[in-house]
Motif scaffolding. Sequence first.
Motif, PDB file in Angstrom:
ATOM      1  N   ALA A  63       7.650  21.200  22.520  1.00 12.65           N
ATOM      2  CA  ALA A  63       7.603  20.900  23.949  1.00 12.65           C
ATOM      3  C   ALA A  63       8.235  22.021  24.762  1.00 12.65           C
ATOM      4  O   ALA A  63       7.706  22.411  25.810  1.00 12.65           O
ATOM      5  N   VAL A  98       6.309  21.503  28.336  1.00 12.74           N
ATOM      6  CA  VAL A  98       6.039  20.106  28.674  1.00 12.74           C
ATOM      7  C   VAL A  98       7.247  19.264  28.281  1.00 12.74           C
ATOM      8  O   VAL A  98       8.139  19.724  27.573  1.00 12.74           O
ATOM      9  N   ASN A  99       7.247  18.022  28.727  1.00 17.63           N
ATOM     10  CA  ASN A  99       8.312  17.103  28.375  1.00 17.63           C
ATOM     11  C   ASN A  99       8.196  16.755  26.895  1.00 17.63           C
ATOM     12  O   ASN A  99       7.099  16.623  26.358  1.00 17.63           O
ATOM     13  N   SER A 100       9.330  16.584  26.228  1.00 18.32           N
ATOM     14  CA  SER A 100       9.294  16.267  24.801  1.00 18.32           C
ATOM     15  C   SER A 100       8.562  14.953  24.515  1.00 18.32           C
ATOM     16  O   SER A 100       7.945  14.800  23.458  1.00 18.32           O
ATOM     17  N   SER A 101       8.577  14.016  25.462  1.00 23.52           N
ATOM     18  CA  SER A 101       7.853  12.760  25.244  1.00 23.52           C
ATOM     19  C   SER A 101       6.344  13.001  25.155  1.00 23.52           C
ATOM     20  O   SER A 101       5.635  12.252  24.478  1.00 23.52           O
ATOM     21  N   THR A 102       5.867  14.045  25.783  1.00 23.35           N
ATOM     22  CA  THR A 102       4.440  14.372  25.746  1.00 23.35           C
ATOM     23  C   THR A 102       4.016  14.780  24.345  1.00 23.35           C
ATOM     24  O   THR A 102       3.010  14.285  23.822  1.00 23.35           O
ATOM     25  N   THR A 103       4.773  15.679  23.725  1.00 21.34           N
ATOM     26  CA  THR A 103       4.398  16.118  22.375  1.00 21.34           C
ATOM     27  C   THR A 103       4.667  15.020  21.355  1.00 21.34           C
ATOM     28  O   THR A 103       3.896  14.861  20.411  1.00 21.34           O
ATOM     29  N   ARG A 142       4.404  11.797  21.891  1.00 28.91           N
ATOM     30  CA  ARG A 142       3.325  10.822  22.071  1.00 28.91           C
ATOM     31  C   ARG A 142       2.047  11.317  21.379  1.00 28.91           C
ATOM     32  O   ARG A 142       1.374  10.558  20.684  1.00 28.91           O
ATOM     33  N   LEU A 143       1.727  12.596  21.538  1.00 28.01           N
ATOM     34  CA  LEU A 143       0.549  13.160  20.887  1.00 28.01           C
ATOM     35  C   LEU A 143       0.689  13.084  19.370  1.00 28.01           C
ATOM     36  O   LEU A 143      -0.230  12.650  18.677  1.00 28.01           O
ATOM     37  N   GLY A 154      -1.281   9.702  20.248  1.00 33.25           N
ATOM     38  CA  GLY A 154      -1.787   9.705  21.617  1.00 33.25           C
ATOM     39  C   GLY A 154      -2.969  10.646  21.773  1.00 33.25           C
ATOM     40  O   GLY A 154      -3.248  11.479  20.913  1.00 33.25           O
ATOM     41  N   THR A 171      -5.173  15.947  25.549  1.00 37.57           N
ATOM     42  CA  THR A 171      -5.739  16.284  26.850  1.00 37.57           C
ATOM     43  C   THR A 171      -6.269  17.713  26.824  1.00 37.57           C
ATOM     44  O   THR A 171      -5.902  18.516  25.954  1.00 37.57           O
ATOM     45  N   MET A 226      -3.339  20.111  27.236  1.00 37.74           N
ATOM     46  CA  MET A 226      -2.548  20.276  26.018  1.00 37.74           C
ATOM     47  C   MET A 226      -3.295  21.131  25.013  1.00 37.74           C
ATOM     48  O   MET A 226      -2.697  21.993  24.353  1.00 37.74           O
TER      49      MET A 226
END
Length: 106
Positions: free
Chosen positions: A47, A52-57, A59-60, A64, A67, A70
């Motif tokens: 991240a 990006v926010n660590s929650s984004t990576t 979640r992927l 998740g 996108t 991403m």
Amino acid sequence: MGVIEDMRNMIELTDEPACEALQTSSGAGVFLKTYLESLGSNPTQAAAVLGVNSSTTKRLCDGGALTIEMAAKLHKYYNLCSYDLFELEASRKATKARQLIEQGLV
């Protein structure tokens, strides 16, 4: 050579958990998690690299959806082919659709 073949060459074929993660029905997130681990990295560190926010990576990596943005960042910073990543996503979705059919849910 595609990203899946590259990863298979990076891990020992006797490493069953890693090999299982490379099944095309697992999706881009599972692949990314395995790829990061092969680099000695994790979603939080990725991240920071990707901006990006660590929650984004996280979640992927937990399944998740990938996108377009991403995929572009993964290509730019990790040289992961966006076509291959979206192919993994399409395969995962097709597998889920087949499972629904086989279970008689549609």
